[in-house]
Design an enzyme around this catalytic site. Structure first.
Site, PDB file in Angstrom:
ATOM      1  N   ARG A  62     -15.120   7.755  -6.409  1.00  0.00           N
ATOM      2  CA  ARG A  62     -15.789   6.655  -7.514  1.00  0.00           C
ATOM      3  C   ARG A  62     -16.477   7.239  -8.191  1.00  0.00           C
ATOM      4  NH1 ARG A  62     -15.547  -0.054  -4.729  1.00  0.00           N
ATOM      5  NH2 ARG A  62     -16.496   1.966  -2.639  1.00  0.00           N
ATOM      6  N   TYR A  94      -2.512  -0.667  -4.216  1.00  0.00           N
ATOM      7  CA  TYR A  94      -3.966  -1.125  -3.833  1.00  0.00           C
ATOM      8  C   TYR A  94      -3.232  -2.432  -5.051  1.00  0.00           C
ATOM      9  CZ  TYR A  94      -9.030  -2.127  -4.681  1.00  0.00           C
ATOM     10  OH  TYR A  94      -9.920  -2.772  -4.758  1.00  0.00           O
ATOM     11  N   PHE A 116     -12.229   2.157   8.811  1.00  0.00           N
ATOM     12  CA  PHE A 116     -11.825   3.135   8.482  1.00  0.00           C
ATOM     13  C   PHE A 116     -12.680   4.334   6.785  1.00  0.00           C
ATOM     14  CE2 PHE A 116      -8.343   4.065   4.511  1.00  0.00           C
ATOM     15  CZ  PHE A 116      -8.153   5.043   5.377  1.00  0.00           C
ATOM     16  N   TYR A 162      -0.335 -20.942   0.396  1.00  0.00           N
ATOM     17  CA  TYR A 162      -1.406 -21.676   1.253  1.00  0.00           C
ATOM     18  C   TYR A 162      -1.707 -22.744   0.845  1.00  0.00           C
ATOM     19  CZ  TYR A 162       0.046 -18.777   5.376  1.00  0.00           C
ATOM     20  OH  TYR A 162       0.847 -18.058   6.323  1.00  0.00           O
ATOM     21  N   ASN A 210      -2.895 -12.635   8.135  1.00  0.00           N
ATOM     22  CA  ASN A 210      -3.012 -13.133   9.412  1.00  0.00           C
ATOM     23  C   ASN A 210      -4.378 -13.398   9.408  1.00  0.00           C
ATOM     24  OD1 ASN A 210      -1.462 -11.662  11.060  1.00  0.00           O
ATOM     25  ND2 ASN A 210      -2.114  -9.849  11.138  1.00  0.00           N
ATOM     26  N   ASP A 244     -14.106  -5.359  11.472  1.00  0.00           N
ATOM     27  CA  ASP A 244     -14.681  -3.576  10.790  1.00  0.00           C
ATOM     28  C   ASP A 244     -13.706  -2.926  11.296  1.00  0.00           C
ATOM     29  OD1 ASP A 244     -16.201  -2.712   7.922  1.00  0.00           O
ATOM     30  OD2 ASP A 244     -14.590  -1.605   8.924  1.00  0.00           O
TER      31      ASP A 244
HETATM   32  P1  NAD Z   1     -15.650  -0.351   1.784  1.00  0.00           P
HETATM   33  O1  NAD Z   1     -14.238   0.524   1.869  1.00  0.00           O
HETATM   34  O2  NAD Z   1     -17.147   0.191   1.541  1.00  0.00           O
HETATM   35  O3  NAD Z   1     -15.271  -1.756   2.274  1.00  0.00           O
HETATM   36  C1  NAD Z   1     -13.885  -1.644   2.982  1.00  0.00           C
HETATM   37  C2  NAD Z   1     -14.187  -2.194   4.947  1.00  0.00           C
HETATM   38  O4  NAD Z   1     -13.087  -2.367   4.900  1.00  0.00           O
HETATM   39  C3  NAD Z   1     -14.939  -0.750   4.977  1.00  0.00           C
HETATM   40  O5  NAD Z   1     -15.493  -1.147   6.140  1.00  0.00           O
HETATM   41  C4  NAD Z   1     -13.503  -0.485   5.783  1.00  0.00           C
HETATM   42  O6  NAD Z   1     -13.594   0.466   7.692  1.00  0.00           O
HETATM   43  C5  NAD Z   1     -12.686  -1.980   6.096  1.00  0.00           C
HETATM   44  N1  NAD Z   1     -10.983  -1.840   6.954  1.00  0.00           N
HETATM   45  C6  NAD Z   1     -10.270  -1.256   5.688  1.00  0.00           C
HETATM   46  N2  NAD Z   1      -9.186  -1.448   5.856  1.00  0.00           N
HETATM   47  C7  NAD Z   1      -9.433  -2.272   6.826  1.00  0.00           C
HETATM   48  C8  NAD Z   1      -8.330  -3.067   8.328  1.00  0.00           C
HETATM   49  N3  NAD Z   1      -7.415  -3.025   8.530  1.00  0.00           N
HETATM   50  N4  NAD Z   1      -9.363  -4.124   8.611  1.00  0.00           N
HETATM   51  C9  NAD Z   1     -10.696  -4.006   9.427  1.00  0.00           C
HETATM   52  N5  NAD Z   1     -11.604  -3.607   8.363  1.00  0.00           N
HETATM   53  C10 NAD Z   1     -10.997  -2.793   7.469  1.00  0.00           C
HETATM   54  O7  NAD Z   1     -15.180  -0.926  -0.328  1.00  0.00           O
HETATM   55  P2  NAD Z   1     -15.990  -2.139  -0.863  1.00  0.00           P
HETATM   56  O8  NAD Z   1     -16.026  -1.881  -2.390  1.00  0.00           O
HETATM   57  O9  NAD Z   1     -16.755  -2.733  -0.449  1.00  0.00           O
HETATM   58  O10 NAD Z   1     -14.658  -3.030  -1.232  1.00  0.00           O
HETATM   59  C11 NAD Z   1     -14.553  -4.109   0.066  1.00  0.00           C
HETATM   60  C12 NAD Z   1     -13.522  -4.942  -1.228  1.00  0.00           C
HETATM   61  O11 NAD Z   1     -14.056  -5.696  -2.467  1.00  0.00           O
HETATM   62  C13 NAD Z   1     -12.354  -4.665  -0.491  1.00  0.00           C
HETATM   63  O12 NAD Z   1     -11.286  -6.121  -0.285  1.00  0.00           O
HETATM   64  C14 NAD Z   1     -11.964  -4.230  -2.611  1.00  0.00           C
HETATM   65  O13 NAD Z   1     -10.498  -3.803  -2.767  1.00  0.00           O
HETATM   66  C15 NAD Z   1     -12.550  -4.629  -2.944  1.00  0.00           C
HETATM   67  N6  NAD Z   1     -13.245  -4.838  -4.196  1.00  0.00           N
HETATM   68  C16 NAD Z   1     -14.365  -3.772  -4.872  1.00  0.00           C
HETATM   69  C17 NAD Z   1     -14.717  -3.136  -5.915  1.00  0.00           C
HETATM   70  C18 NAD Z   1     -15.932  -2.258  -5.719  1.00  0.00           C
HETATM   71  O14 NAD Z   1     -16.206  -2.163  -6.821  1.00  0.00           O
HETATM   72  N7  NAD Z   1     -16.505  -2.191  -5.118  1.00  0.00           N
HETATM   73  C19 NAD Z   1     -14.083  -3.553  -6.989  1.00  0.00           C
HETATM   74  C20 NAD Z   1     -12.537  -4.511  -6.888  1.00  0.00           C
HETATM   75  C21 NAD Z   1     -12.898  -5.264  -5.004  1.00  0.00           C
HETATM   76  N1  UDP Z   2     -13.488   9.156 -12.902  1.00  0.00           N
HETATM   77  C1  UDP Z   2     -13.917  10.612 -13.415  1.00  0.00           C
HETATM   78  N2  UDP Z   2     -14.498  11.028 -12.735  1.00  0.00           N
HETATM   79  C2  UDP Z   2     -15.496  11.174 -11.347  1.00  0.00           C
HETATM   80  C3  UDP Z   2     -14.342   9.446 -10.673  1.00  0.00           C
HETATM   81  C4  UDP Z   2     -13.986   8.757 -11.397  1.00  0.00           C
HETATM   82  O1  UDP Z   2     -14.061  10.754 -14.691  1.00  0.00           O
HETATM   83  O2  UDP Z   2     -15.652  11.583 -10.629  1.00  0.00           O
HETATM   84  C5  UDP Z   2     -13.399   8.522 -14.083  1.00  0.00           C
HETATM   85  C6  UDP Z   2     -12.026   7.675 -12.933  1.00  0.00           C
HETATM   86  O3  UDP Z   2     -10.548   8.369 -13.668  1.00  0.00           O
HETATM   87  C7  UDP Z   2     -11.687   6.443 -14.175  1.00  0.00           C
HETATM   88  C8  UDP Z   2     -13.098   5.616 -14.257  1.00  0.00           C
HETATM   89  O4  UDP Z   2     -13.948   6.904 -14.370  1.00  0.00           O
HETATM   90  O5  UDP Z   2     -11.768   6.722 -14.994  1.00  0.00           O
HETATM   91  C9  UDP Z   2     -13.787   4.788 -12.617  1.00  0.00           C
HETATM   92  O6  UDP Z   2     -13.375   5.343 -11.411  1.00  0.00           O
HETATM   93  P1  UDP Z   2     -13.178   5.474 -10.235  1.00  0.00           P
HETATM   94  O7  UDP Z   2     -12.590   5.409  -9.416  1.00  0.00           O
HETATM   95  O8  UDP Z   2     -14.340   4.525  -9.661  1.00  0.00           O
HETATM   96  O9  UDP Z   2     -12.767   3.368 -10.589  1.00  0.00           O
HETATM   97  P2  UDP Z   2     -11.175   2.550 -11.188  1.00  0.00           P
HETATM   98  O10 UDP Z   2     -10.710   3.788 -11.647  1.00  0.00           O
HETATM   99  O11 UDP Z   2     -10.966   1.883  -9.762  1.00  0.00           O
HETATM  100  O12 UDP Z   2     -12.062   1.323 -12.302  1.00  0.00           O
END
Ligand code: NAD
Ligand code: UDP
Length: 320
Positions: A191, A150, A41, A164, A104, A38
């Protein structure tokens, strides 16, 4: 528990983040060696501090946009900021993390013949015109908007995974994760679940963006992690992409009302402008996960919300 001959060496990129830290816990509990990579970030050492004394756990500070040379059997590629305010903070780095990071990690997997799983997202469907979303839907994504770093980064990562697979016969798995919540969500990552709970606990206004009629489906973290592990353990000829999420669909206004009721808050609801390209609806069709992984979420929103509310209450109390 695995023994010496069956224990796996597992690399988790983004292992210090919300989902990654739960996955580290789960794979350690099963008796595997876990290497957490990690760059901190959005993740924190606090998320994995309790794992550091475990001799089967190892932590490396590393940015996956640069090559990494390690020996493992499996790779879970989770590194990427996931909340809109975090991934929009440095959009170029977000795309690099998804695209260069995937190159990578796929290169590493190819060299060491490891199996590799990509944490993709429901965002690949964009603002979906098919509802609920099935894996064969190609999506409706703005390529030049503020969410594109994203969405398009994750779409390109999926392309790389499948190239791949076709070109080098790599063993790949692609999970399309829908909104997930639970303990260790970053309290200020913006979020919706964390925002509403923190606002409710502080008695501050609950900020609904737009009219609150947009929908999301919320999956509890333990269910999601179980889905990821099942996917990694599925037969090699099952690559996905497969949706992982809870099909229970709620409007954002319904979520706000639930949070107010469950916290007993006096917070008023306020309506703020809707961010650009905010998807109007999102609900996973999980028939494929049910069939191929024998997976379905067990924790309903009414059961999971009190758990994360208790977590944030406890964190607030500790911070005082
Ligand atoms: P998070 O931000 O808590 O975790 C992401 C982690 O990746 C962090 O620890 C951050 O420091 C690390 N990171 C970011 N850029 C990096 C880099 N260049 N090199 C090394 N580490 C790096 O988010 P999360 O909710 O735990 O999400 C984890 C994964 O799941 C992400 O890829 C996200 O896109 C995916 N995901 C999460 C959700 C959700 O609802 N939580 C939904 C869809 C997809
Ligand atoms: N949202 C909201 N109030 C907040 C944060 C998010 O109404 O304080 C809304 C946002 O506009 C979206 C939904 O909640 O429609 C989910 O947002 P989030 O950022 O959690 O996830 P994503 O949009 O990536 O699904």
């Amino acid at each position: 528990m695995r023994n010496y001959s069956t224990r796996k060496r597992v690399l988790i990129t983004g292992g210090a983040g919300f989902l990654g830290s739960h996955l580290c816990e789960r794979l350690l509990a099963e008796g595997n060696d876990v290497l957490c990579v990690d760059n901190f970030f959005t993740g924190t050492k606090d998320n994995i501090a309790h794992l550091l004394p475990n001799p089967s756990f190892e932590l490396i500070r590393h940015d996956i946009t640069f090559p990494l040379f390690v020996e493992v059997d499996e790779i879970y590629n989770l590194a990427c900021p996931a909340s809109p305010i975090h991934y929009q903070f440095d959009p170029v780095q977000t795309t690099k993390t998804s695209v260069h990071g995937a190159i990578n990690m796929l290169g590493l997997a190819k060299r060491i013949k490891a199996k590799i799983l990509q944490a993709s997202t429901s965002e690949v469907y964009g603002d979906p015109k098919v509802h609920p979303q099935t894996e064969d839907y190609w999506g409706n994504v703005n390529p030049i908007g503020i969410r594109s770093c994203y969405d398009e980064g994750k779409r390109c990562a999926e392309t790389l995974f499948f190239d791949y697979y076709r070109q080098y016969q790599l063993r790949i798995k692609v999970a399309r994760i829908f909104n997930t919540y639970g303990p260790r969500m970053h309290p200020s990552d913006g979020r919706v679940v964390s925002n509403f709970i923190i606002q409710a606990l502080k008695g501050e206004p609950i900020t609904i963006y737009g009219d609150g009629k947009q929908t999301r489906s919320f999956c509890y973290v333990d269910d999601l992690v179980d889905g990821l592990v099942r996917l990694m353990n599925s037969p090699d000829d099952f690559t996905g992409p497969v949706n992982l999420g809870n099909p229970g669909e709620f409007t954002i206004l319904e979520l706000a009302q639930k949070v107010i009721t469950l916290t007993g808050s006096i917070s008023p609801i306020v309506f703020n402008p809707l961010p650009a390209d905010d998807p109007t609806q999102r609900q996973p069709n999980i028939a494929l996960a049910r069939r191929m992984l024998d997976w379905a979420p067990c924790v309903a929103l009414d059961e999971g919300l009190p758990r994360i509310i208790a977590y944030f209450r406890d964190s607030e109390a500790k911070a005082l």
